[in-house]
Design an enzyme around this catalytic site. Structure first.
Site, PDB file in Angstrom:
ATOM      1  N   LYS A 119       0.805  -1.223   0.000  1.00 32.62           N
ATOM      2  CA  LYS A 119       0.000   0.000   0.000  1.00 32.62           C
ATOM      3  C   LYS A 119       0.843   1.281   0.000  1.00 32.62           C
ATOM      4  CE  LYS A 119      -4.164  -1.886   2.097  1.00 32.62           C
ATOM      5  NZ  LYS A 119      -5.239  -1.713   3.071  1.00 32.62           N
ATOM      6  N   ASP A 172      -9.984   2.887   1.918  1.00 34.85           N
ATOM      7  CA  ASP A 172     -10.155   2.225   3.220  1.00 34.85           C
ATOM      8  C   ASP A 172     -10.854   3.153   4.219  1.00 34.85           C
ATOM      9  OD1 ASP A 172      -9.019  -0.320   2.798  1.00 34.85           O
ATOM     10  OD2 ASP A 172      -6.991   0.438   3.105  1.00 34.85           O
TER      11      ASP A 172
HETATM   12  P1  NAP Z   1       0.212  -3.105  11.079  1.00 37.14           P
HETATM   13  O1  NAP Z   1       0.653  -1.868  10.364  1.00 37.14           O
HETATM   14  O2  NAP Z   1       1.048  -4.317  10.989  1.00 37.14           O
HETATM   15  O3  NAP Z   1       0.023  -2.713  12.642  1.00 37.14           O
HETATM   16  C1  NAP Z   1      -0.268  -3.688  13.578  1.00 37.14           C
HETATM   17  C2  NAP Z   1      -0.627  -3.046  14.935  1.00 37.14           C
HETATM   18  O4  NAP Z   1      -0.972  -4.111  15.820  1.00 37.14           O
HETATM   19  C3  NAP Z   1       0.503  -2.270  15.581  1.00 37.14           C
HETATM   20  O5  NAP Z   1      -0.030  -1.181  16.309  1.00 37.14           O
HETATM   21  C4  NAP Z   1       1.091  -3.318  16.542  1.00 37.14           C
HETATM   22  O6  NAP Z   1       1.735  -2.763  17.669  1.00 37.14           O
HETATM   23  C5  NAP Z   1      -0.163  -4.008  16.992  1.00 37.14           C
HETATM   24  N1  NAP Z   1       0.126  -5.350  17.494  1.00 37.14           N
HETATM   25  C6  NAP Z   1       0.351  -6.468  16.772  1.00 37.14           C
HETATM   26  N2  NAP Z   1       0.559  -7.518  17.588  1.00 37.14           N
HETATM   27  C7  NAP Z   1       0.453  -7.042  18.857  1.00 37.14           C
HETATM   28  C8  NAP Z   1       0.540  -7.636  20.149  1.00 37.14           C
HETATM   29  N3  NAP Z   1       0.786  -8.950  20.294  1.00 37.14           N
HETATM   30  N4  NAP Z   1       0.365  -6.851  21.237  1.00 37.14           N
HETATM   31  C9  NAP Z   1       0.120  -5.526  21.096  1.00 37.14           C
HETATM   32  N5  NAP Z   1       0.005  -4.899  19.911  1.00 37.14           N
HETATM   33  C10 NAP Z   1       0.176  -5.651  18.799  1.00 37.14           C
HETATM   34  O7  NAP Z   1      -1.251  -3.552  10.610  1.00 37.14           O
HETATM   35  P2  NAP Z   1      -2.378  -2.683   9.881  1.00 37.14           P
HETATM   36  O8  NAP Z   1      -2.167  -2.783   8.427  1.00 37.14           O
HETATM   37  O9  NAP Z   1      -2.453  -1.353  10.547  1.00 37.14           O
HETATM   38  O10 NAP Z   1      -3.704  -3.545  10.201  1.00 37.14           O
HETATM   39  C11 NAP Z   1      -4.248  -3.591  11.515  1.00 37.14           C
HETATM   40  C12 NAP Z   1      -5.535  -4.395  11.529  1.00 37.14           C
HETATM   41  O11 NAP Z   1      -6.535  -3.801  10.701  1.00 37.14           O
HETATM   42  C13 NAP Z   1      -5.387  -5.841  11.011  1.00 37.14           C
HETATM   43  O12 NAP Z   1      -5.989  -6.678  11.951  1.00 37.14           O
HETATM   44  C14 NAP Z   1      -6.173  -5.899   9.745  1.00 37.14           C
HETATM   45  O13 NAP Z   1      -6.843  -7.117   9.602  1.00 37.14           O
HETATM   46  C15 NAP Z   1      -7.194  -4.800   9.956  1.00 37.14           C
HETATM   47  N6  NAP Z   1      -7.656  -4.242   8.669  1.00 37.14           N
HETATM   48  C16 NAP Z   1      -8.968  -4.306   8.368  1.00 37.14           C
HETATM   49  C17 NAP Z   1      -9.424  -3.811   7.155  1.00 37.14           C
HETATM   50  C18 NAP Z   1     -10.877  -3.905   6.814  1.00 37.14           C
HETATM   51  O14 NAP Z   1     -11.257  -3.591   5.679  1.00 37.14           O
HETATM   52  N7  NAP Z   1     -11.724  -4.275   7.735  1.00 37.14           N
HETATM   53  C19 NAP Z   1      -8.542  -3.210   6.258  1.00 37.14           C
HETATM   54  C20 NAP Z   1      -7.184  -3.160   6.599  1.00 37.14           C
HETATM   55  C21 NAP Z   1      -6.757  -3.679   7.814  1.00 37.14           C
HETATM   56  P3  NAP Z   1       3.323  -2.354  17.617  1.00 37.14           P
HETATM   57  O15 NAP Z   1       3.363  -1.050  16.882  1.00 37.14           O
HETATM   58  O16 NAP Z   1       3.705  -2.241  19.019  1.00 37.14           O
HETATM   59  O17 NAP Z   1       4.018  -3.454  16.871  1.00 37.14           O
END
Ligand code: NAP
Length: 287
Positions: free
Chosen positions: A73, A109
Site C-alpha cells: 500500500k 479504506d
Molecule cells: P500493522 O501496520 O502491521 O500494525 C499492527 C498493529 O498491531 C501495531 O499497532 C502493533 O503494535 C499491533 N500489534 C500487533 N501484535 C500485537 C501484540 N501482540 N500486542 C500488542 N500490539 C500488537 O497492521 P495494519 O495494516 O495497521 O492492520 C491492523 C488491523 O486492521 C489488522 O488486523 C487488519 O486485519 C485490519 N484491517 C482491516 C481492514 C478492513 O477492511 N476491515 C482493512 C485493513 C486492515 P506495535 O506497533 O507495538 O508493533
C-alpha cells in the site's frame, strides 16, 4: 453467476502478496453482476521485486482498475502517475484508477470505514475516540477522525509509533486533536465514554481468544467498539464491549465499502444501500 467473458470484458484485480484468502473477488464480481457491467475481477500475487513491472504491465494491458493490499500500500506509490490528496495525507494507496500514462492512487479504506459507520448508525462527530494500535490502518483512522471527532487518544504497545502519528496528524489538523499514550496507561484516560476503534491484528483468526486489554474497567468506558478485524465475525474485543453494555461492530462493512468505493471510482456509478446489503450478506456467507 459470472457473466460470459467475451471480447468486451474489462478486467480489474488485486495486487498483493499473499492474495489467496482475499474476499475482494466476491465483492467486485457480484457488483459487476448486479450493476450489469461486463467486468471480471481477479487476484494477482506479485513478488516485491516485480511491483514496478506489474503496474506497468497492468497499464499496458488496459486493466481498468486495481486494488492494492499488504504489503504494497505504501511501496506502490513511486510507480504511480499521481496520488489523490487524501491518499497522500494517509500515506497509503489501496485503489488504482486508470490515468494518462498509468494509474492514479486513491485510498478507499478510510472513506470505507466512514461509510460503514454511517451504515451502522455510528456518528463520529465530536465524539471522544480511543484508537488501539499505531500501524498503517490506525494512522489512517487518526487522519480521518482528526477532521470530525473530538479528542483522539491513540494507544499502542510501541509508544514511539503512536507519538509519531500524533505529531504528524496534529501538524496538519492545526489543533492538538491526537494524544499518544502507551497501551499500559489506559487507566489515565480522562473520565467519560468513548468510541473505540480496535486497529491492531490482536484477536484475528486463528488467535481468536487474544485481546489487547482484558480488564473489564476499560470496556466500561466504551459506548461503541469498532474492531477492524472481521475474522472471526465476533472478536473477543467485541464481546467485552458488549458485556459492559456497549454496542460492537466488526470490520466486514469497512471491507465492503472500501470495495464499493473503488468500484464506483472505476465505473463512474453509485452503488445503492440495497445493493450493498446484498453483497454484505454474500460476504458473510463467504467468511
Ligand atoms: P500493522 O501496520 O502491521 O500494525 C499492527 C498493529 O498491531 C501495531 O499497532 C502493533 O503494535 C499491533 N500489534 C500487533 N501484535 C500485537 C501484540 N501482540 N500486542 C500488542 N500490539 C500488537 O497492521 P495494519 O495494516 O495497521 O492492520 C491492523 C488491523 O486492521 C489488522 O488486523 C487488519 O486485519 C485490519 N484491517 C482491516 C481492514 C478492513 O477492511 N476491515 C482493512 C485493513 C486492515 P506495535 O506497533 O507495538 O508493533
Amino acid at each position: 453467476m459470472i457473466m460470459t467473458v467475451n471480447g468486451q470484458t474489462k478486467t480489474c484485480g488485486l495486487i498483493g502478496n499473499p492474495v489467496e484468502h482475499t474476499l475482494s473477488p466476491v465483492i467486485h464480481n457480484m457488483l459487476a453482476e448486479i450493476t450489469g457491467r461486463n467486468l471480471v475481477y481477479v487476484p494477482f500475487r506479485v513478488e516485491g521485486e516485480n511491483l514496478a513491472d506489474a503496474v506497468k504491465g497492468a497499464a499496458a494491458l488496459g486493466i481498468q482498475g486495481l486494488n492494492v493490499t499488504v504489503p504494497y500500500k505504501e511501496r506502490i506509490i513511486p510507480f504511480l502517475e499521481g496520488v489523490d490528496a487524501l491518499a497522500q495525507r494517509i500515506g497509503a494507496v489501496n485503489t488504482l484508477v486508470q490515468a494518462p500514462g498509468g494509474y492514479k492512487g486513491y485510498n478507499t479504506d478510510m472513506p470505507g470505514l466512514y461509510r460503514a459507520m454511517l451504515s451502522d448508525g455510528v456518528s463520529v462527530d465530536g465524539e471522544d475516540v480511543i484508537i488501539l494500535g499505531a500501524g498503517g490502518v490506525a494512522r489512517a483512522v487518526a487522519v480521518m477522525l482528526s477532521e470530525k471527532a473530538g479528542r483522539i487518544f491513540i494507544l499502542n504497545r510501541t509508544e514511539q509509533k503512536a507519538d509519531a502519528i500524533a505529531e504528524e496528524v496534529n501538524g496538519y489538523a492545526g489543533r492538538q486533536a491526537v494524544k499518544a499514550m502507551p497501551l499500559s496507561s489506559w487507566k489515565d484516560l480522562p473520565d467519560g465514554k468513548y468510541l473505540a476503534v480496535q486497529a491492531t491484528s490482536v484477536g484475528m483468526h486463528p488467535c481468536i481468544d487474544d485481546v489487547l486489554i482484558a480488564d473489564a474497567d476499560f470496556y466500561k468506558r466504551i459506548h461503541t467498539g469498532y474492531d477492524l478485524i472481521y475474522n472471526p465475525f465476533e472478536t473477543r474485543f467485541m464481546k467485552l464491549v458488549q458485556k459492559e453494555g456497549g454496542q460492537a461492530f466488526n470490520g466486514l462493512k469497512m471491507l465492503l465499502y472500501q470495495g464499493i468505493i473503488a468500484y464506483e471510482l472505476w465505473n463512474g456509478l453509485s452503488v445503492s444501500e440495497k445493493q450493498a446489503d446484498r453483497i454484505y450478506e454474500r460476504l458473510k456467507e463467504s467468511l
